[in-house]
Each structure stands twice: as structure tokens, then as C-alpha cells.
Design a protein around this motif. Structure first.
Motif, PDB file in Angstrom:
ATOM      1  N   PRO A 140       4.858   5.027   1.120  1.00 61.24           N
ATOM      2  CA  PRO A 140       6.326   5.069   1.242  1.00 61.24           C
ATOM      3  C   PRO A 140       6.999   4.855  -0.114  1.00 61.24           C
ATOM      4  O   PRO A 140       6.446   4.214  -1.011  1.00 61.24           O
ATOM      5  N   THR A 141       8.202   5.383  -0.249  1.00 62.93           N
ATOM      6  CA  THR A 141       8.989   5.122  -1.454  1.00 62.93           C
ATOM      7  C   THR A 141       9.894   3.909  -1.281  1.00 62.93           C
ATOM      8  O   THR A 141      10.390   3.372  -2.268  1.00 62.93           O
ATOM      9  N   GLY A 142      10.119   3.479  -0.043  1.00 63.69           N
ATOM     10  CA  GLY A 142      10.938   2.298   0.222  1.00 63.69           C
ATOM     11  C   GLY A 142      10.083   1.059   0.389  1.00 63.69           C
ATOM     12  O   GLY A 142       8.874   1.134   0.634  1.00 63.69           O
ATOM     13  N   ARG A 143      10.712  -0.105   0.268  1.00 62.76           N
ATOM     14  CA  ARG A 143       9.991  -1.372   0.348  1.00 62.76           C
ATOM     15  C   ARG A 143       9.979  -1.963   1.748  1.00 62.76           C
ATOM     16  O   ARG A 143       9.466  -3.060   1.936  1.00 62.76           O
ATOM     17  N   ARG A 144      10.512  -1.276   2.725  1.00 65.65           N
ATOM     18  CA  ARG A 144      10.631  -1.874   4.054  1.00 65.65           C
ATOM     19  C   ARG A 144       9.489  -1.483   4.981  1.00 65.65           C
ATOM     20  O   ARG A 144       9.453  -1.917   6.128  1.00 65.65           O
ATOM     21  N   THR A 145       8.574  -0.672   4.514  1.00 61.88           N
ATOM     22  CA  THR A 145       7.477  -0.197   5.354  1.00 61.88           C
ATOM     23  C   THR A 145       6.243  -1.079   5.164  1.00 61.88           C
ATOM     24  O   THR A 145       5.813  -1.327   4.042  1.00 61.88           O
ATOM     25  N   ASP A 146       5.675  -1.544   6.273  1.00 64.61           N
ATOM     26  CA  ASP A 146       4.459  -2.357   6.217  1.00 64.61           C
ATOM     27  C   ASP A 146       3.288  -1.517   5.701  1.00 64.61           C
ATOM     28  O   ASP A 146       3.217  -0.296   5.947  1.00 64.61           O
ATOM     29  N   PRO A 313       6.355   1.129  -3.825  1.00 61.85           N
ATOM     30  CA  PRO A 313       6.909  -0.036  -4.536  1.00 61.85           C
ATOM     31  C   PRO A 313       6.246  -1.360  -4.186  1.00 61.85           C
ATOM     32  O   PRO A 313       6.389  -2.330  -4.932  1.00 61.85           O
ATOM     33  N   LEU A 314       5.515  -1.431  -3.074  1.00 66.37           N
ATOM     34  CA  LEU A 314       4.885  -2.688  -2.696  1.00 66.37           C
ATOM     35  C   LEU A 314       3.532  -2.914  -3.365  1.00 66.37           C
ATOM     36  O   LEU A 314       3.085  -4.057  -3.473  1.00 66.37           O
ATOM     37  N   ILE A 493       0.607  -6.078   4.024  1.00 67.91           N
ATOM     38  CA  ILE A 493       1.801  -6.418   3.260  1.00 67.91           C
ATOM     39  C   ILE A 493       3.006  -6.162   4.145  1.00 67.91           C
ATOM     40  O   ILE A 493       3.208  -5.047   4.628  1.00 67.91           O
ATOM     41  N   ASP A 494       3.790  -7.210   4.377  1.00 74.62           N
ATOM     42  CA  ASP A 494       4.961  -7.113   5.240  1.00 74.62           C
ATOM     43  C   ASP A 494       6.108  -6.465   4.465  1.00 74.62           C
ATOM     44  O   ASP A 494       6.509  -6.950   3.403  1.00 74.62           O
ATOM     45  N   GLY A 496       9.204  -6.371   5.172  1.00 75.91           N
ATOM     46  CA  GLY A 496      10.433  -7.141   5.159  1.00 75.91           C
ATOM     47  C   GLY A 496      10.387  -8.300   4.182  1.00 75.91           C
ATOM     48  O   GLY A 496      11.192  -8.392   3.248  1.00 75.91           O
ATOM     49  N   SER A 497       9.408  -9.179   4.344  1.00 76.80           N
ATOM     50  CA  SER A 497       9.321 -10.376   3.508  1.00 76.80           C
ATOM     51  C   SER A 497       8.557 -10.156   2.212  1.00 76.80           C
ATOM     52  O   SER A 497       8.696 -10.924   1.259  1.00 76.80           O
ATOM     53  N   GLY A 498       7.717  -9.114   2.164  1.00 74.22           N
ATOM     54  CA  GLY A 498       6.850  -8.903   1.018  1.00 74.22           C
ATOM     55  C   GLY A 498       5.600  -9.764   1.031  1.00 74.22           C
ATOM     56  O   GLY A 498       4.792  -9.700   0.103  1.00 74.22           O
ATOM     57  N   GLU A 499       5.416 -10.597   2.058  1.00 72.63           N
ATOM     58  CA  GLU A 499       4.225 -11.437   2.135  1.00 72.63           C
ATOM     59  C   GLU A 499       2.965 -10.581   2.234  1.00 72.63           C
ATOM     60  O   GLU A 499       2.940  -9.546   2.904  1.00 72.63           O
ATOM     61  N   LEU A 500       1.920 -11.061   1.581  1.00 76.05           N
ATOM     62  CA  LEU A 500       0.623 -10.398   1.630  1.00 76.05           C
ATOM     63  C   LEU A 500      -0.352 -11.312   2.365  1.00 76.05           C
ATOM     64  O   LEU A 500      -0.518 -12.475   1.987  1.00 76.05           O
ATOM     65  N   THR A 501      -0.981 -10.775   3.399  1.00 74.17           N
ATOM     66  CA  THR A 501      -1.950 -11.539   4.185  1.00 74.17           C
ATOM     67  C   THR A 501      -3.328 -10.927   4.030  1.00 74.17           C
ATOM     68  O   THR A 501      -3.514  -9.733   4.261  1.00 74.17           O
ATOM     69  N   VAL A 502      -4.272 -11.755   3.608  1.00 71.81           N
ATOM     70  CA  VAL A 502      -5.669 -11.330   3.499  1.00 71.81           C
ATOM     71  C   VAL A 502      -6.432 -11.910   4.680  1.00 71.81           C
ATOM     72  O   VAL A 502      -6.340 -13.107   4.969  1.00 71.81           O
ATOM     73  N   ARG A 503      -7.184 -11.058   5.362  1.00 66.85           N
ATOM     74  CA  ARG A 503      -8.066 -11.500   6.438  1.00 66.85           C
ATOM     75  C   ARG A 503      -9.484 -11.044   6.116  1.00 66.85           C
ATOM     76  O   ARG A 503      -9.699  -9.868   5.835  1.00 66.85           O
ATOM     77  N   LEU A 504     -10.408 -11.968   6.165  1.00 70.05           N
ATOM     78  CA  LEU A 504     -11.812 -11.647   6.018  1.00 70.05           C
ATOM     79  C   LEU A 504     -12.394 -11.481   7.415  1.00 70.05           C
ATOM     80  O   LEU A 504     -12.368 -12.407   8.223  1.00 70.05           O
ATOM     81  N   ARG A 505     -12.888 -10.284   7.703  1.00 67.23           N
ATOM     82  CA  ARG A 505     -13.381  -9.951   9.040  1.00 67.23           C
ATOM     83  C   ARG A 505     -14.867  -9.632   8.988  1.00 67.23           C
ATOM     84  O   ARG A 505     -15.399  -9.236   7.950  1.00 67.23           O
ATOM     85  N   GLN A 506     -15.520  -9.789  10.125  1.00 66.10           N
ATOM     86  CA  GLN A 506     -16.905  -9.368  10.245  1.00 66.10           C
ATOM     87  C   GLN A 506     -17.001  -8.213  11.219  1.00 66.10           C
ATOM     88  O   GLN A 506     -16.040  -7.899  11.937  1.00 66.10           O
ATOM     89  N   GLU A 507     -18.140  -7.570  11.220  1.00 66.85           N
ATOM     90  CA  GLU A 507     -18.393  -6.445  12.114  1.00 66.85           C
ATOM     91  C   GLU A 507     -18.003  -6.814  13.540  1.00 66.85           C
ATOM     92  O   GLU A 507     -18.342  -7.895  14.031  1.00 66.85           O
ATOM     93  N   GLY A 508     -17.248  -5.946  14.186  1.00 60.08           N
ATOM     94  CA  GLY A 508     -16.671  -6.222  15.491  1.00 60.08           C
ATOM     95  C   GLY A 508     -15.209  -6.611  15.402  1.00 60.08           C
ATOM     96  O   GLY A 508     -14.500  -6.556  16.396  1.00 60.08           O
TER      97      GLY A 508
END
Length: 524
Positions: A140-146, A313-314, A493-494, A496-508
Motif C-alpha cells: 500500500p501507499t498509505g499508512r493505514r493498511t495492516d 510507508p510502513l 504491523i498495525d 492504525g497505531s504503527g505497532e509491530l508484533t512479532v510472533r514466534l510460531r511452530q509447525e501447526g
């Protein structure tokens, strides 16, 4: 691949009607041999399609034919392909192992793009094979898209290949169902130094069965063998289905050539007749450039892996190459080391591009970890850290220079992502705990492997003050994917807020660890 319809085609609707898992995957039927030039019939694209290095307005579409063919790509806003736009690509043949890439440009930003690849007889454009379809979202060119993306690495390592009894590379189906905007592969896309046997007996007596090919019956030395190693993974249904839906940003590491290789090295490995890693790496890089759509690997773009991919932009993704420009592995105690692990030119590029970046988040895609002590034999070290917790020495000097630059140039939102070590962990670096203090705190996250052996946790080096709030690793070396979970990381990356959330996942898909980071901070 499931597709939606109309302008409402998005992350959630894409999953409706998706294949019901991959447990019933049969042995692949694709031929692994190089195509014959004199086959009858129409060109076929049985190896699937993939898209790479997508930006707000562009992307690269890849395909492999079973014979010489003209590549044509059609794009449209819907899967009906009404009002389709055509892109005439190259004539592909044996000089690229029958692979080809077509560059798309002028695409609408933040939109779902449907595409299909047609392969035409070069001498008769009316004779085309069955089209192969895919889809991707432009940035996206805008900052409002997750935004959402995944990362991992290490595929078909230590002899653990495509096992039809397990459903093949089923972690790709786990990731596909989460419908990321793109996938960052952090290296070791193949294990050129690890043959794939027909079967392996596990410690508990079970039998691990592999799909096998002639090229993967030995270590890769010739260009044909490297090509065959890259082609091997495309025998997996899950990976081809994933590639048709999820764009990639791809880098390489050591196993595309040989474990722990560096420029100028002569291998002490009896399996090889060609022992010069400069020769082997050149052959591997050519095959790598043929099997992944990477803009900077085109001859007119300098033929390099390191690059920055702007994803609106994000997010900017800085893809490093810690393999081709490094110095020799050593004890790492030098007090002056301008070459380091990046080389002087790549370090200048990285500092310059980080300073220029206007993105909220700057993800640094590192093919090796920073503070984990990765040994190479009894006295040498493979990555940046070398186990001495004091002031920076050896390759650590280059990292110190970069971290100092990030602090003094007030570069916000840097996050490091890596793979390499065959387990998953999170490291936080802070100057108050460090011997070197002229930097701002930052996070490094590790995830992998995708389908390779699991290995025990490595020690931390205290030079940059790391702590490790999370780690999950097996207790012995080379545990099979049947015994130890495989891992991938997820970044949201949200808009709206710009927060970045990292999740470490395993298979499944199970979440093992998560961390929310706030935008606008120097370092993090």
C-alpha cells in the motif's frame, strides 16, 4: 490455490475454499530431469509460478517450462481476467534451465493482483500450454493498511527431504493459510552439501522416507547439480501452492554452497572433486538467480543479493548478504577488521540506505545471528560473535560501527530477523548490559528451520548485552522434523497505531512467544 472474486478479495476471503490440509499428499510426479528440447506437444509449467520483490507498483513473476517457450504474463483485477493486461516476457531455454522472469510495473498499489502465465511455442505463438495462475498483493501507499509477513529458512537440510508420509513440507500450508503479504526466506533455501537418501532410520526405529532425485543423490558441484537441488524443493505440492499465493523476498546463506563457506576457501571434504568455493559459489549463485525472482540479481543490476525492498510507508526490508563479502572464518580476535562479515562496500550501502529510509519500520534481514556464538571447528567462528564478552573484536567491530551509526543518525524502528541456527529464540540487546555501550537497545528474533534438522541452543556473547527472554531448541543435534517442531516467525504491523508484533510460531501455527514493539524509537 483458492481465490476469491471481485474487489473484496482480501486476507480473510482468500482462505475460503482452501485445500483441506496436505496429509494426503502423494509422491510428486514431476520429472526432475532437464527438459528435452525436442518434445512433442505444448509447453508446460508444471513447476508452478512465484512472485518476488513486490513493491507498491511492481513485482517479478517466475516460471519454469518443460521446453523452450515464450513467457507471457496476464494480470487482472479479478480471477475472471476480464480486461487483462498482457506482459511479453523472454524466450526461455536451456541457458537458464528453462526458467524465466517477467517484470511487472505500473501496478495499482494495495491491490490484489491476479496473474496467469502462458508458455507459447517460440515458433508458433498460437500453440500455448495450460495457463498457470497465481495472485499477490502489492504494497500500500498509505499508512493505514495492516501488513503481515512471515520469515524462516533452512529447507531440506541434513538429509531430511520431502517425506510423503508426513504430507511433505506441510509448514508451507500452515503459513499459506495465514495469508501473509509476503514471505522472507532468510537463507539455506537448499542444502547443496546434504544429499537426500531414500530413507533414514530414526532413533525410535521409525523410518523417515524421502522423495529422491538423481541430482540430490550427491553433493552439488556442477551447475546442473545446483539447478537440480533448487528444483528438488519444487516437487512439493505445499511449496508450489504457497508460491502461487505468497510473494517472496529471498536471501542466501552457506548451504546454498557448503557448510560455513567463505570466499577463497578450499574445501577439506572428500566428497568433492571441485574444492574451490569460489567456483562452487559462482555456479550456485547462477542457479539461485535462475530459480528465484530477485531484481538485483539481474546482470544489469549488479548481480548482487543484498538490496532493500520497499513495502510501502510502513516497512522497508534490508536484505543482507553475509556470505559473499566476508573474510575467512577465524578466532575473531582482530583489533581492526574493515572487511568483517559484510564487506566495506555493503556496510556503506546499509548505513546509507538506513539513513535514507522513511519507513516506520526497518527490518534488517540478516542471514546470520548477531550475539549467538556459532562455531566453525574448534577455534574459528562462523557468525559475528566469537564468545569474548569484552570490547568488540573481529567481525564485531563492523556491527559496532553500524549500531553506532543507527544511534547517532537517530534511525528509528530497526528490528533484526534471522534464521540459521535451527531453533527459535528472541534476543534483546541493551547498552547497560554490554561491554560496548554506544548504541540504542534493539531486538533480534530467530526462527527456523522449515524442514531440516533441529540443533541445540548456542551460547550468548555479552559484547552487545543480549538477554534471551525466549528460546525453544532440541536437546541433541540433528533431530528430524518428525521429532522436533519446525518454526516460522510472523510479523504484523498495525496500520492504525504503527505497532509491530512479532510472533514466534511452530509447525501447526501455535504461538510460542510474542512481543509488541512501539514505532518511532531509535533502535527499539
Amino acid at each position: 490455490m483458492a481465490q476469491g472474486s471481485g474487489s473484496g478479495f482480501g486476507r480473510r476471503s482468500l482462505l475460503q475454499g482452501a485445500p483441506a490440509g496436505s496429509a494426503a499428499l502423494a509422491l510428486p510426479t514431476l520429472s526432475c530431469a532437464a527438459p528435452a528440447q525436442a518434445r512433442s506437444g505444448r509447453p508446460s509449467a508444471d513447476w508452478g509460478v512465484q512472485v518476488g520483490d513486490v513493491t507498491t507498483s511492481s513485482g517479478l513473476v517466475w516460471v519454469r517450462s518443460d521446453r523452450p517457450a515464450r513467457m507471457v504474463v496476464q494480470t487482472a483485477a479479478t480471477e475472471s481476467f476480464r480486461h487483462a493486461r498482457s506482459w511479453h516476457g523472454p524466450v526461455i531455454g536451456p541457458d537458464t534451465d528453462f526458467t524465466g522472469v517477467t517484470s511487472l510495473h505500473g501496478l495499482p498499489s494495495g491491490e490484489q493482483i491476479h496473474y496467469r502465465v502462458l508458455l507459447a511455442d517460440p515458433d508458433d505463438p498460437r500453440r500455448t500450454g495450460e495457463p498457470v495462475s497465481g495472485t499477490f498483493r502489492t504494497a500500500p501507499t498509505g499508512r493505514r493498511t495492516d501488513l503481515r509477513f512471515h520469515w524462516s529458512g533452512d529447507l531440506a537440510g541434513q538429509g531430511w527431504g520431502i517425506n510423503p508420509d508426513r504430507g511433505g513440507y506441510r509448514i508451507y500450508e500452515d503459513m499459506r493459510r495465514r495469508n501473509p503479504d509476503f514471505f522472507l526466506c532468510s537463507g539455506d533455501n537448499i542444502y547443496a552439501d546434504s544429499p537426500i537418501p531414500e530413507r533414514v532410520t530414526l532413533p525410535d526405529g521409525r523410518i523417515w522416507r524421502n522423495v529422491t532425485t538423481e541430482e540430490k543423490s550427491k553433493v552439488a558441484e556442477t551447475l546442473a547439480e545446483f539447478r537440480g537441488a533448487f528444483r528438488y524443493n519444487l516437487l512439493d505440492d505445499n511449496l508450489r501452492r504457497f508460491n502461487a499465493q505468497v510473494p517472496t523476498i529471498t536471501q542466501w546463506d552457506d548451504h546454498e554452497v557448503h557448510n560455513n563457506w567463505y570466499p577463497g576457501q578450499l574445501l577439506d571434504d572428500d566428497r568433492y572433486t571441485e574444492k574451490d568455493t569460489d567456483v562452487l559459489s559462482a555456479r550456485s549463485l547462477r542457479a539461485f538467480s535462475e530459480y528465484f525472482p530477485i531484481r538485483t540479481l539481474r546482470p544489469d543490476r549488479g548481480g548482487r543479493v543484498y538490496r532493500v525492498v520497499h513495502h510501502g510507508p510502513l516497512l522497508d526490508v534490508f536484505v543482507l548478504d553475509m556470505r559473499r563479502y566476508r573474510n575467512a572464518n577465524s578466532p575473531g580476535r582482530q583489533t581492526d577488521d574493515p572487511q568483517g562479515i559484510l564487506g566495506a562496500e555493503q556496510l556503506r550501502w546499509l548505513k546509507r540506505e538506513l539513513s535514507r529510509s522513511q519507513a516506520v519500520w526497518k527490518v534488517i534481514a540478516s542471514d546470520m545471528p548477531l550475539g549467538l556464538v556459532v562455531p566453525d571447528g574448534k577455534t574459528n567462528f562462523e557468525a559475528v560473535a566469537q564468545g569474548d564478552p569484552g570490547a568488540p573484536l573481529g567481525r564485531e567491530l563492523q556491527l559496532a560501527e553500524l549500531l553506532r551509526h543507527i544511534k547517532h543518525d537517530r534511525i528509528t524502528g530497526t528490528v533484526w530477523l534471522t534464521t540459521d541456527v535451527h531453533y527459535t529464540s528472541a534476543q534483546h540487546y541493551a547498552p547497560e548490559r554490554a561491554a560496548f555501550k554506544d548504541f540504542e537497545p534493539f531486538w533480534e528474533f530467530v526462527s527456523g528451520p522449515l524442514n531440516a534438522g533441529g540443533f541445540q541452543a548456542l551460547k550468548l556473547d555479552g559484547t552487545f548485552g543480549p538477554t534471551q527472554p525466549f528460546i525453544k531448541a532440541p536437546d541433541r543435534a540433528n533431530t528430524s522434523p518428525a521429532e522436533s517442531p519446525q518454526y516460522f516467525g510472523e510479523v504484523d504491523i498495525d496500520g492504525g497505531s504503527g505497532e509491530l508484533t512479532v510472533r514466534l510460531r511452530q509447525e501447526g501455527g501455535q504461538v510460542l512467544f510474542s512481543k509488541v514493539l512501539q514505532p518511532g524509537r531509535v533502535g527499539q
